[in-house]
Design a protein around this motif. Structure first.
Motif, PDB file in Angstrom:
ATOM      1  N   THR A   1       0.971  -1.127   0.039  1.00 38.95           N
ATOM      2  CA  THR A   1      -0.067  -0.164  -0.153  1.00 38.95           C
ATOM      3  C   THR A   1       0.965   1.421   0.004  1.00 38.95           C
ATOM      4  O   THR A   1       2.175   0.986   0.459  1.00 38.95           O
ATOM      5  CB  THR A   1      -0.834   0.101   1.234  1.00 38.95           C
ATOM      6  OG1 THR A   1      -0.260   0.143   2.409  1.00 38.95           O
ATOM      7  CG2 THR A   1      -1.662  -1.171   1.348  1.00 38.95           C
ATOM      8  N   GLU A   2       0.239   2.141  -0.498  1.00 41.81           N
ATOM      9  CA  GLU A   2       1.037   3.636  -0.325  1.00 41.81           C
ATOM     10  C   GLU A   2       1.666   3.897   0.922  1.00 41.81           C
ATOM     11  O   GLU A   2       2.772   4.239   1.219  1.00 41.81           O
ATOM     12  CB  GLU A   2       0.301   4.632  -0.918  1.00 41.81           C
ATOM     13  CG  GLU A   2       0.205   4.682  -2.516  1.00 41.81           C
ATOM     14  CD  GLU A   2       1.472   4.708  -3.239  1.00 41.81           C
ATOM     15  OE1 GLU A   2       2.415   5.369  -2.880  1.00 41.81           O
ATOM     16  OE2 GLU A   2       1.384   3.492  -4.072  1.00 41.81           O
ATOM     17  N   LYS A   3       0.603   3.803   1.915  1.00 45.32           N
ATOM     18  CA  LYS A   3       1.264   4.007   3.295  1.00 45.32           C
ATOM     19  C   LYS A   3       2.307   2.946   3.952  1.00 45.32           C
ATOM     20  O   LYS A   3       3.557   3.563   4.260  1.00 45.32           O
ATOM     21  CB  LYS A   3       0.133   3.941   4.226  1.00 45.32           C
ATOM     22  CG  LYS A   3       0.221   4.405   5.749  1.00 45.32           C
ATOM     23  CD  LYS A   3      -0.873   4.487   6.352  1.00 45.32           C
ATOM     24  CE  LYS A   3      -0.559   5.087   8.036  1.00 45.32           C
ATOM     25  NZ  LYS A   3      -1.652   5.085   8.749  1.00 45.32           N
ATOM     26  N   ALA A   4       2.249   1.843   3.516  1.00 50.92           N
ATOM     27  CA  ALA A   4       3.249   0.848   3.893  1.00 50.92           C
ATOM     28  C   ALA A   4       4.633   0.958   3.286  1.00 50.92           C
ATOM     29  O   ALA A   4       5.534   0.631   3.580  1.00 50.92           O
ATOM     30  CB  ALA A   4       2.655  -0.702   3.835  1.00 50.92           C
ATOM     31  N   LYS A   5       4.475   1.525   2.204  1.00 49.79           N
ATOM     32  CA  LYS A   5       5.647   1.693   1.239  1.00 49.79           C
ATOM     33  C   LYS A   5       6.676   2.727   1.966  1.00 49.79           C
ATOM     34  O   LYS A   5       8.021   2.622   1.930  1.00 49.79           O
ATOM     35  CB  LYS A   5       5.567   2.137  -0.265  1.00 49.79           C
ATOM     36  CG  LYS A   5       5.003   1.138  -1.060  1.00 49.79           C
ATOM     37  CD  LYS A   5       4.518   1.642  -2.298  1.00 49.79           C
ATOM     38  CE  LYS A   5       3.914   0.773  -3.451  1.00 49.79           C
ATOM     39  NZ  LYS A   5       3.483   1.169  -4.786  1.00 49.79           N
ATOM     40  N   GLN A   6       6.141   3.651   2.843  1.00 47.86           N
ATOM     41  CA  GLN A   6       7.079   4.613   3.275  1.00 47.86           C
ATOM     42  C   GLN A   6       7.747   3.943   4.724  1.00 47.86           C
ATOM     43  O   GLN A   6       8.679   4.562   5.248  1.00 47.86           O
ATOM     44  CB  GLN A   6       6.064   5.881   3.877  1.00 47.86           C
ATOM     45  CG  GLN A   6       5.170   5.451   4.986  1.00 47.86           C
ATOM     46  CD  GLN A   6       4.285   6.666   5.443  1.00 47.86           C
ATOM     47  OE1 GLN A   6       4.720   7.737   5.427  1.00 47.86           O
ATOM     48  NE2 GLN A   6       3.135   6.437   5.946  1.00 47.86           N
ATOM     49  N   TYR A   7       7.391   2.633   5.035  1.00 43.87           N
ATOM     50  CA  TYR A   7       8.107   2.009   5.964  1.00 43.87           C
ATOM     51  C   TYR A   7       9.147   1.197   5.508  1.00 43.87           C
ATOM     52  O   TYR A   7       9.812   0.328   6.518  1.00 43.87           O
ATOM     53  CB  TYR A   7       7.160   1.384   7.057  1.00 43.87           C
ATOM     54  CG  TYR A   7       6.137   2.359   7.542  1.00 43.87           C
ATOM     55  CD1 TYR A   7       6.641   3.243   8.227  1.00 43.87           C
ATOM     56  CD2 TYR A   7       4.739   2.209   7.412  1.00 43.87           C
ATOM     57  CE1 TYR A   7       5.667   4.305   8.631  1.00 43.87           C
ATOM     58  CE2 TYR A   7       3.766   3.174   7.915  1.00 43.87           C
ATOM     59  CZ  TYR A   7       4.233   4.170   8.478  1.00 43.87           C
ATOM     60  OH  TYR A   7       3.234   5.078   9.110  1.00 43.87           O
ATOM     61  N   VAL A   8       9.552   0.862   4.337  1.00 47.17           N
ATOM     62  CA  VAL A   8      10.470   0.024   3.752  1.00 47.17           C
ATOM     63  C   VAL A   8      11.866   0.543   4.246  1.00 47.17           C
ATOM     64  O   VAL A   8      12.079   1.653   4.569  1.00 47.17           O
ATOM     65  CB  VAL A   8      10.509  -0.020   2.182  1.00 47.17           C
ATOM     66  CG1 VAL A   8      11.596  -0.635   1.711  1.00 47.17           C
ATOM     67  CG2 VAL A   8       9.156  -0.611   1.539  1.00 47.17           C
ATOM     68  N   GLY A   9      12.565  -0.492   4.910  1.00 50.81           N
ATOM     69  CA  GLY A   9      13.723  -0.363   5.430  1.00 50.81           C
ATOM     70  C   GLY A   9      13.475  -0.088   7.151  1.00 50.81           C
ATOM     71  O   GLY A   9      14.649  -0.263   7.712  1.00 50.81           O
ATOM     72  N   LYS A  10      12.350  -0.128   7.662  1.00 48.28           N
ATOM     73  CA  LYS A  10      12.286  -0.213   9.081  1.00 48.28           C
ATOM     74  C   LYS A  10      12.544  -1.301   9.733  1.00 48.28           C
ATOM     75  O   LYS A  10      11.935  -2.233   9.140  1.00 48.28           O
ATOM     76  CB  LYS A  10      11.059   0.802   9.533  1.00 48.28           C
ATOM     77  CG  LYS A  10      10.804   2.046   8.708  1.00 48.28           C
ATOM     78  CD  LYS A  10      11.635   2.974   9.570  1.00 48.28           C
ATOM     79  CE  LYS A  10      11.340   4.491   8.981  1.00 48.28           C
ATOM     80  NZ  LYS A  10      12.182   5.532   9.474  1.00 48.28           N
ATOM     81  N   THR A  11      13.054  -1.584  10.808  1.00 45.48           N
ATOM     82  CA  THR A  11      13.088  -2.553  11.566  1.00 45.48           C
ATOM     83  C   THR A  11      11.859  -2.798  12.348  1.00 45.48           C
ATOM     84  O   THR A  11      11.422  -1.725  13.413  1.00 45.48           O
ATOM     85  CB  THR A  11      14.341  -2.640  12.629  1.00 45.48           C
ATOM     86  OG1 THR A  11      15.426  -2.413  11.728  1.00 45.48           O
ATOM     87  CG2 THR A  11      14.515  -3.950  13.208  1.00 45.48           C
ATOM     88  N   VAL A  12      11.015  -3.895  12.612  1.00 47.37           N
ATOM     89  CA  VAL A  12       9.964  -4.153  13.333  1.00 47.37           C
ATOM     90  C   VAL A  12      10.044  -5.243  14.334  1.00 47.37           C
ATOM     91  O   VAL A  12       9.445  -5.444  15.327  1.00 47.37           O
ATOM     92  CB  VAL A  12       8.830  -4.446  12.469  1.00 47.37           C
ATOM     93  CG1 VAL A  12       8.487  -3.465  11.420  1.00 47.37           C
ATOM     94  CG2 VAL A  12       9.060  -5.764  11.291  1.00 47.37           C
ATOM     95  N   ILE A  13      11.170  -6.035  14.235  1.00 47.26           N
ATOM     96  CA  ILE A  13      11.534  -7.172  15.126  1.00 47.26           C
ATOM     97  C   ILE A  13      13.132  -6.886  15.478  1.00 47.26           C
ATOM     98  O   ILE A  13      13.837  -7.011  14.712  1.00 47.26           O
ATOM     99  CB  ILE A  13      11.139  -8.565  14.562  1.00 47.26           C
ATOM    100  CG1 ILE A  13       9.585  -8.860  14.204  1.00 47.26           C
ATOM    101  CG2 ILE A  13      11.734  -9.596  15.467  1.00 47.26           C
ATOM    102  CD1 ILE A  13       9.210  -9.860  13.570  1.00 47.26           C
ATOM    103  N   LEU A  14      13.295  -7.016  16.739  1.00 45.54           N
ATOM    104  CA  LEU A  14      14.608  -6.789  17.298  1.00 45.54           C
ATOM    105  C   LEU A  14      15.031  -7.809  18.247  1.00 45.54           C
ATOM    106  O   LEU A  14      14.233  -8.154  19.146  1.00 45.54           O
ATOM    107  CB  LEU A  14      14.546  -5.383  17.787  1.00 45.54           C
ATOM    108  CG  LEU A  14      14.375  -4.055  17.093  1.00 45.54           C
ATOM    109  CD1 LEU A  14      12.796  -3.747  17.255  1.00 45.54           C
ATOM    110  CD2 LEU A  14      15.298  -3.066  17.562  1.00 45.54           C
ATOM    111  N   ASN A  15      16.409  -8.336  18.090  1.00 47.99           N
ATOM    112  CA  ASN A  15      16.821  -9.103  19.292  1.00 47.99           C
ATOM    113  C   ASN A  15      15.994 -10.313  19.457  1.00 47.99           C
ATOM    114  O   ASN A  15      16.101 -10.743  20.912  1.00 47.99           O
ATOM    115  CB  ASN A  15      17.269  -8.194  20.386  1.00 47.99           C
ATOM    116  CG  ASN A  15      18.330  -7.136  20.057  1.00 47.99           C
ATOM    117  OD1 ASN A  15      19.364  -7.547  19.212  1.00 47.99           O
ATOM    118  ND2 ASN A  15      18.175  -5.896  20.743  1.00 47.99           N
TER     119      ASN A  15
END
Length: 123
Positions: A60-74
């Protein structure tokens, strides 16, 4: 006799190497959906025994702005399809990551935090 010893050592080394490179089942691409519609793809990788997930594409257009963002860590593998780590919704902005319980069941990955839960499917 010496040749047999070398052969056994080489075979053992190859067996151990192949076991070390076997990917954990959580590693790979996972589809995030919202209201039954594809939203984004998260790629989970392993480094040093810890897992992280990064948005690699948005549907989606909104989701495309989050490409490269980390959502799960360690995240750490606890065994039996259970993982524990941190999660962050990229929409939260500066709010820090929160504790997350992750459960892998076949081709479904459930990510639970105090903020809610999200089910991802194998892509």
């Amino acid at each position: 006799m010496r040749l047999m010893t070398k052969f056994i050592a080489a075979t053992a080394g190859l067996t151990l190497a192949s076991m070390a490179f076997a990917a954990d089942p959580i590693v790979g691409n996972w589809q995030m959906s919202e209201n039954g519609q594809p939203k984004a793809v998260v790629k989970i990788t392993e480094s040093g025994g810890k897992f992280s997930g990064v948005v690699i594409s948005g549907q989606t257009e909104k989701a495309k702005q989050y490409v490269g963002k980390t959502v799960i860590l360690n995240a750490e593998n606890l065994g039996g399809g259970k993982y524990k780590g941190k999660a962050k919704d990229p929409r939260w902005g500066m709010i820090p990551a929160v504790n997350a319980d992750i459960t892998l069941n076949g081709n479904k990955l459930t990510l639970k935090t105090l903020k809610g839960s999200q089910v991802l499917t194998r892509k």
